[in-house]
Design a protein around this motif. Structure first.
Motif, PDB file in Angstrom:
ATOM      1  N   THR A  56      -7.701  12.714 -11.189  1.00 43.51           N
ATOM      2  CA  THR A  56      -7.988  12.629  -9.677  1.00 43.51           C
ATOM      3  C   THR A  56      -7.494  11.119  -9.463  1.00 43.51           C
ATOM      4  O   THR A  56      -7.643  10.257 -10.452  1.00 43.51           O
ATOM      5  N   PHE A  57      -6.968  11.004  -8.049  1.00 45.99           N
ATOM      6  CA  PHE A  57      -6.908   9.696  -7.541  1.00 45.99           C
ATOM      7  C   PHE A  57      -7.889   9.612  -6.403  1.00 45.99           C
ATOM      8  O   PHE A  57      -7.678  10.326  -5.469  1.00 45.99           O
ATOM      9  N   GLU A  58      -8.662   8.390  -6.495  1.00 41.90           N
ATOM     10  CA  GLU A  58      -9.530   8.111  -5.207  1.00 41.90           C
ATOM     11  C   GLU A  58      -9.284   6.808  -4.778  1.00 41.90           C
ATOM     12  O   GLU A  58      -9.107   5.990  -5.563  1.00 41.90           O
ATOM     13  N   PRO A  59      -9.713   6.398  -3.457  1.00 41.52           N
ATOM     14  CA  PRO A  59      -9.482   5.155  -3.060  1.00 41.52           C
ATOM     15  C   PRO A  59     -10.708   4.376  -3.943  1.00 41.52           C
ATOM     16  O   PRO A  59     -11.752   4.846  -4.223  1.00 41.52           O
ATOM     17  N   LYS A  90      -6.346   2.344  -5.501  1.00 33.35           N
ATOM     18  CA  LYS A  90      -6.812   3.575  -6.053  1.00 33.35           C
ATOM     19  C   LYS A  90      -7.421   3.714  -7.657  1.00 33.35           C
ATOM     20  O   LYS A  90      -7.292   2.640  -8.270  1.00 33.35           O
ATOM     21  N   THR A  91      -8.126   4.710  -7.829  1.00 37.39           N
ATOM     22  CA  THR A  91      -9.023   4.891  -9.044  1.00 37.39           C
ATOM     23  C   THR A  91      -8.583   6.085  -9.568  1.00 37.39           C
ATOM     24  O   THR A  91      -8.495   7.227  -8.920  1.00 37.39           O
ATOM     25  N   MET A  92      -7.834   5.968 -10.833  1.00 36.17           N
ATOM     26  CA  MET A  92      -7.166   7.430 -11.376  1.00 36.17           C
ATOM     27  C   MET A  92      -8.270   7.663 -12.607  1.00 36.17           C
ATOM     28  O   MET A  92      -8.836   6.561 -13.417  1.00 36.17           O
ATOM     29  N   ILE A  94       0.741  -1.258   0.046  1.00 34.22           N
ATOM     30  CA  ILE A  94      -0.039   0.050  -0.019  1.00 34.22           C
ATOM     31  C   ILE A  94       1.010   1.381   0.127  1.00 34.22           C
ATOM     32  O   ILE A  94       0.493   2.217  -0.544  1.00 34.22           O
ATOM     33  N   ALA A  95       1.929   1.119   0.806  1.00 37.31           N
ATOM     34  CA  ALA A  95       2.911   2.526   0.864  1.00 37.31           C
ATOM     35  C   ALA A  95       3.544   2.665  -0.489  1.00 37.31           C
ATOM     36  O   ALA A  95       3.632   3.715  -0.900  1.00 37.31           O
ATOM     37  N   GLU A  96       3.758   1.432  -1.150  1.00 36.27           N
ATOM     38  CA  GLU A  96       4.732   1.658  -2.648  1.00 36.27           C
ATOM     39  C   GLU A  96       3.819   2.226  -3.567  1.00 36.27           C
ATOM     40  O   GLU A  96       3.899   2.790  -4.289  1.00 36.27           O
ATOM     41  N   LEU A  97       2.284   1.807  -3.495  1.00 30.86           N
ATOM     42  CA  LEU A  97       1.333   2.205  -4.248  1.00 30.86           C
ATOM     43  C   LEU A  97       1.037   3.874  -3.977  1.00 30.86           C
ATOM     44  O   LEU A  97       1.058   4.739  -5.245  1.00 30.86           O
ATOM     45  N   GLU A  98       1.164   4.298  -3.010  1.00 33.64           N
ATOM     46  CA  GLU A  98       0.954   5.560  -2.402  1.00 33.64           C
ATOM     47  C   GLU A  98       2.130   6.318  -2.814  1.00 33.64           C
ATOM     48  O   GLU A  98       1.980   7.504  -3.440  1.00 33.64           O
ATOM     49  N   VAL A 128     -10.843   8.291 -19.316  1.00 32.87           N
ATOM     50  CA  VAL A 128     -10.010   7.263 -18.986  1.00 32.87           C
ATOM     51  C   VAL A 128     -10.202   7.054 -17.314  1.00 32.87           C
ATOM     52  O   VAL A 128      -9.855   8.053 -16.558  1.00 32.87           O
ATOM     53  N   TYR A 129     -10.205   5.853 -17.175  1.00 31.55           N
ATOM     54  CA  TYR A 129     -10.087   5.551 -15.567  1.00 31.55           C
ATOM     55  C   TYR A 129      -9.296   4.243 -15.542  1.00 31.55           C
ATOM     56  O   TYR A 129      -9.270   3.364 -16.201  1.00 31.55           O
ATOM     57  N   ALA A 130      -8.537   4.223 -14.648  1.00 27.75           N
ATOM     58  CA  ALA A 130      -7.705   3.325 -14.260  1.00 27.75           C
ATOM     59  C   ALA A 130      -7.634   2.671 -12.945  1.00 27.75           C
ATOM     60  O   ALA A 130      -7.829   3.579 -11.997  1.00 27.75           O
TER      61      ALA A 130
END
Length: 185
Positions: free
Chosen positions: A125-128, A135-137, A31-35, A150-152
């Motif tokens: 945007t980046f949201e949980p 996360k959703t970008m 999780i820390a690496e993703l953040e 685009v959604y990722a």
């Protein structure tokens, strides 16, 4: 009757255990690496599968045997293709193969047959994620006369899923992996 109850209880226990192990339990390090990747805004998603909307045209191509081995009309292996979505600072760029149908008229350009864009996106945007870790970008970007939404979805285990909606084409989804972007030398 007792044997039916025993088998039923065993089956219920098996289903509960399978559901419990199927959850995405990310470690704090993942999780820390993703953040960290998101806060640095320097990562890329390498797509390995394309999932176009099913259509009669794609079914005809699949029936003719024109798709890569192991692929179907709704899931195409693109591991050998250049297929990426990058975020570098405040810019995004993509070069993804496209399988689907064009819905609006336009000119054919062999160099732009796939989904290609580069520039500064709008509303990045980046949201949980609503379920689980990750996360959703999301963002919009225009390239020439075509617009893309685009959604990722980015998961701590390194998996990613991209959804692209276009103003000119049918929707398409991609699956792949993401990692820190390092410029090629």
């Amino acid at each position: 009757m007792k044997s039916i109850l025993k088998y039923g209880a065993f089956l219920l226990l098996l289903v509960v255990a399978a559901c419990a192990t199927g959850r995405n339990n990310a470690t704090p390090e993942e999780i820390a690496e993703l953040e960290n990747l998101i806060s640095n805004q320097r990562f890329e998603i390498r797509a390995t599968w394309a999932q176009p909307m099913a259509s009669q045209g794609l079914n005809s191509i699949a029936n003719a045997g024109l798709l890569p081995p192991g692929s179907t009309a709704s899931r195409i292996d693109i591991t050998g293709a250049t297929a990426y979505l990058r975020v570098v600072g405040d810019s995004v760029m993509a070069d993804l193969p496209y399988f689907g149908e064009r819905r609006m008229g336009g000119y054919y350009n062999q160099d732009k047959a796939g989904i290609k864009f580069e520039g500064i996106p709008e509303n990045l945007t980046f949201e949980p994620l609503k379920k689980g870790d990750g996360k959703t970008m999301s963002f919009t970007i225009d390239q020439d006369s075509e617009g893309f939404q685009v959604y990722a979805q980015l998961y701590p285990n390194g998996n990613a899923r991209i959804t692209i909606s276009s103003t000119h084409r049918t929707n398409i989804w991609y699956q792949g992996n993401f990692r820190e972007y390092e410029e090629e030398k």
